[in-house]
Scaffold this motif. Structure first.
Motif, PDB file in Angstrom:
ATOM      1  N   LYS A   1       0.829  -1.207   0.000  1.00 26.05           N
ATOM      2  CA  LYS A   1       0.000   0.000   0.000  1.00 26.05           C
ATOM      3  C   LYS A   1       0.862   1.255   0.000  1.00 26.05           C
ATOM      4  O   LYS A   1       0.585   2.213  -0.734  1.00 26.05           O
ATOM      5  CB  LYS A   1      -0.934  -0.007   1.213  1.00 26.05           C
ATOM      6  CG  LYS A   1      -1.988  -1.098   1.164  1.00 26.05           C
ATOM      7  CD  LYS A   1      -2.851  -1.084   2.420  1.00 26.05           C
ATOM      8  CE  LYS A   1      -3.892  -2.184   2.384  1.00 26.05           C
ATOM      9  NZ  LYS A   1      -4.748  -2.182   3.591  1.00 26.05           N
ATOM     10  N   ARG A   2       1.899   1.261   0.826  1.00 31.11           N
ATOM     11  CA  ARG A   2       2.777   2.436   0.890  1.00 31.11           C
ATOM     12  C   ARG A   2       3.451   2.679  -0.458  1.00 31.11           C
ATOM     13  O   ARG A   2       3.494   3.817  -0.944  1.00 31.11           O
ATOM     14  CB  ARG A   2       3.831   2.250   1.981  1.00 31.11           C
ATOM     15  CG  ARG A   2       4.785   3.435   2.070  1.00 31.11           C
ATOM     16  CD  ARG A   2       5.590   3.456   3.345  1.00 31.11           C
ATOM     17  NE  ARG A   2       6.574   2.387   3.439  1.00 31.11           N
ATOM     18  CZ  ARG A   2       7.602   2.399   4.297  1.00 31.11           C
ATOM     19  NH1 ARG A   2       7.745   3.415   5.137  1.00 31.11           N
ATOM     20  NH2 ARG A   2       8.460   1.409   4.330  1.00 31.11           N
TER      21      ARG A   2
ATOM     22  N   ASN B   1       0.882   3.922  -3.063  1.00 32.84           N
ATOM     23  CA  ASN B   1       0.509   5.322  -2.793  1.00 32.84           C
ATOM     24  C   ASN B   1       1.606   6.262  -3.292  1.00 32.84           C
ATOM     25  O   ASN B   1       1.325   7.331  -3.850  1.00 32.84           O
ATOM     26  CB  ASN B   1       0.276   5.528  -1.300  1.00 32.84           C
ATOM     27  CG  ASN B   1      -1.032   4.919  -0.822  1.00 32.84           C
ATOM     28  OD1 ASN B   1      -1.950   4.684  -1.609  1.00 32.84           O
ATOM     29  ND2 ASN B   1      -1.125   4.640   0.474  1.00 32.84           N
TER      30      ASN B   1
ATOM     31  N   GLU C   1       1.439   6.450  -7.084  1.00 29.24           N
ATOM     32  CA  GLU C   1       0.372   7.358  -7.523  1.00 29.24           C
ATOM     33  C   GLU C   1       0.824   8.812  -7.422  1.00 29.24           C
ATOM     34  O   GLU C   1       0.588   9.616  -8.329  1.00 29.24           O
ATOM     35  CB  GLU C   1      -0.874   7.147  -6.676  1.00 29.24           C
ATOM     36  CG  GLU C   1      -2.027   8.063  -7.063  1.00 29.24           C
ATOM     37  CD  GLU C   1      -3.239   7.893  -6.174  1.00 29.24           C
ATOM     38  OE1 GLU C   1      -3.949   8.896  -5.961  1.00 29.24           O
ATOM     39  OE2 GLU C   1      -3.471   6.776  -5.686  1.00 29.24           O
ATOM     40  N   ALA C   2       1.511   9.143  -6.324  1.00 34.23           N
ATOM     41  CA  ALA C   2       1.986  10.515  -6.135  1.00 34.23           C
ATOM     42  C   ALA C   2       3.050  10.901  -7.156  1.00 34.23           C
ATOM     43  O   ALA C   2       3.240  12.082  -7.446  1.00 34.23           O
ATOM     44  CB  ALA C   2       2.546  10.684  -4.722  1.00 34.23           C
TER      45      ALA C   2
ATOM     46  N   SER D   1       7.734   5.609 -10.720  1.00 31.32           N
ATOM     47  CA  SER D   1       6.485   4.876 -10.492  1.00 31.32           C
ATOM     48  C   SER D   1       6.597   3.423 -10.935  1.00 31.32           C
ATOM     49  O   SER D   1       6.062   2.522 -10.293  1.00 31.32           O
ATOM     50  CB  SER D   1       5.311   5.563 -11.205  1.00 31.32           C
ATOM     51  OG  SER D   1       5.531   5.650 -12.598  1.00 31.32           O
TER      52      SER D   1
ATOM     53  N   CYS E   1      -2.224  -1.769 -12.544  1.00 31.61           N
ATOM     54  CA  CYS E   1      -1.454  -0.632 -11.998  1.00 31.61           C
ATOM     55  C   CYS E   1      -0.248  -0.348 -12.891  1.00 31.61           C
ATOM     56  O   CYS E   1       0.039   0.802 -13.228  1.00 31.61           O
ATOM     57  CB  CYS E   1      -0.984  -0.944 -10.578  1.00 31.61           C
ATOM     58  SG  CYS E   1      -2.253  -0.783  -9.299  1.00 31.61           S
TER      59      CYS E   1
ATOM     60  N   LYS F   1      -5.783   4.565  -9.876  1.00 33.43           N
ATOM     61  CA  LYS F   1      -6.495   4.621  -8.603  1.00 33.43           C
ATOM     62  C   LYS F   1      -7.502   3.480  -8.483  1.00 33.43           C
ATOM     63  O   LYS F   1      -7.643   2.863  -7.408  1.00 33.43           O
ATOM     64  CB  LYS F   1      -7.224   5.964  -8.464  1.00 33.43           C
ATOM     65  CG  LYS F   1      -6.310   7.153  -8.224  1.00 33.43           C
ATOM     66  CD  LYS F   1      -7.137   8.432  -8.115  1.00 33.43           C
ATOM     67  CE  LYS F   1      -6.254   9.640  -7.818  1.00 33.43           C
ATOM     68  NZ  LYS F   1      -7.059  10.886  -7.747  1.00 33.43           N
TER      69      LYS F   1
ATOM     70  N   LYS G   1      -5.619   0.254  -7.934  1.00 29.90           N
ATOM     71  CA  LYS G   1      -5.026   0.281  -6.593  1.00 29.90           C
ATOM     72  C   LYS G   1      -6.078  -0.031  -5.532  1.00 29.90           C
ATOM     73  O   LYS G   1      -5.835  -0.833  -4.620  1.00 29.90           O
ATOM     74  CB  LYS G   1      -4.396   1.646  -6.333  1.00 29.90           C
ATOM     75  CG  LYS G   1      -3.592   1.722  -5.036  1.00 29.90           C
ATOM     76  CD  LYS G   1      -3.140   3.156  -4.736  1.00 29.90           C
ATOM     77  CE  LYS G   1      -4.302   3.991  -4.215  1.00 29.90           C
ATOM     78  NZ  LYS G   1      -3.858   5.281  -3.648  1.00 29.90           N
ATOM     79  N   ARG G   2      -7.254   0.573  -5.663  1.00 31.70           N
ATOM     80  CA  ARG G   2      -8.331   0.312  -4.699  1.00 31.70           C
ATOM     81  C   ARG G   2      -8.747  -1.156  -4.724  1.00 31.70           C
ATOM     82  O   ARG G   2      -8.993  -1.770  -3.678  1.00 31.70           O
ATOM     83  CB  ARG G   2      -9.543   1.211  -4.987  1.00 31.70           C
ATOM     84  CG  ARG G   2      -9.358   2.654  -4.543  1.00 31.70           C
ATOM     85  CD  ARG G   2     -10.694   3.390  -4.526  1.00 31.70           C
ATOM     86  NE  ARG G   2     -11.298   3.442  -5.851  1.00 31.70           N
ATOM     87  CZ  ARG G   2     -11.101   4.425  -6.719  1.00 31.70           C
ATOM     88  NH1 ARG G   2     -10.295   5.430  -6.406  1.00 31.70           N
ATOM     89  NH2 ARG G   2     -11.695   4.405  -7.890  1.00 31.70           N
TER      90      ARG G   2
END
Length: 200
Positions: free
Chosen positions: A109-110, A113, A116-117, A125, A158, A181, A184-185
């Protein structure tokens, strides 16, 4: 008038220059993706020590990972070190394995995230998603078949949604942050089994 020999020499220099640039990019990707991961190596050592009944070695592994684990606790608002130490102290292999699976899920998850940023930075990425997949590949066997399939397809989406810079711009595909997103969700939902927020 420029001679054919001069043109050929210039073309050779350009070819060498392009080759050097391409090689450096490949090397950067390979180095980053192949870098050591304390959690992956630590999980193997910890489970090995638990299987061997070597409590002292297991405690040593947790001690060695404490800095990274504490950083993960702060970043993801979870509790990790306590459950691991308790599992080692009580020689509860299932507790230790469960806690490490949760650590991997939180690390996935980290990383995603962060991806994505940085989605407009293809190299960064891509490496973050690729490393997330390394963590996922380790724990996916702990999921039921449907969740495992969802997780594996989601990480592929992703990776696809970060786009592709092409070769010197030719064939470039822009990043699709909305698709990222969504994927990822979906992946996070499939990893809810490992949610450490429920761990006391």
């Amino acid at each position: 008038m420029i001679s054919k020999q001069s043109v050929a020499a210039v073309n050779r220099l350009i070819g060498i220059w392009l080759m050097l640039i391409f090689s450096s990019q490949v090397a950067a990707y390979s180095y980053s993706e192949a870098g050591k991961e304390p959690f992956i190596e630590g999980r193997e050592a910890l489970i090995g020590a638990m299987l061997a009944g070597d409590q002292k070695a297991a405690q040593g592994v947790v001690d060695g990972l404490e800095k990274e684990l504490t950083e993960l606790e702060h970043a993801m608002s979870i509790k990790v070190v306590g459950p691991l130490r308790e599992g080692v102290r009580n020689n509860q292999r299932s507790t230790v394995i469960s806690a490490m699976n949760s650590v991997f899920a939180a690390e996935i998850k980290r990383r995603l995230n962060m991806a994505e940023a940085n989605i407009n930075d293809y190299q960064k990425s891509k490496v973050l998603v690729a490393k997330s997949k390394r963590f996922l590949d380790t724990i996916v066997v702990e999921l039921d078949d449907d969740e495992a399939e969802t997780a594996e397809q989601s990480i592929k989406r992703c990776l696809k949604s970060i786009g592709n810079p092409g070769v010197f711009g030719a064939g470039a595909v822009p990043a699709d942050i909305e698709q990222f997103k969504k994927a990822k969700r979906s992946l996070f939902d499939s990893l809810s089994t490992f949610d450490l927020s429920r761990t006391k």
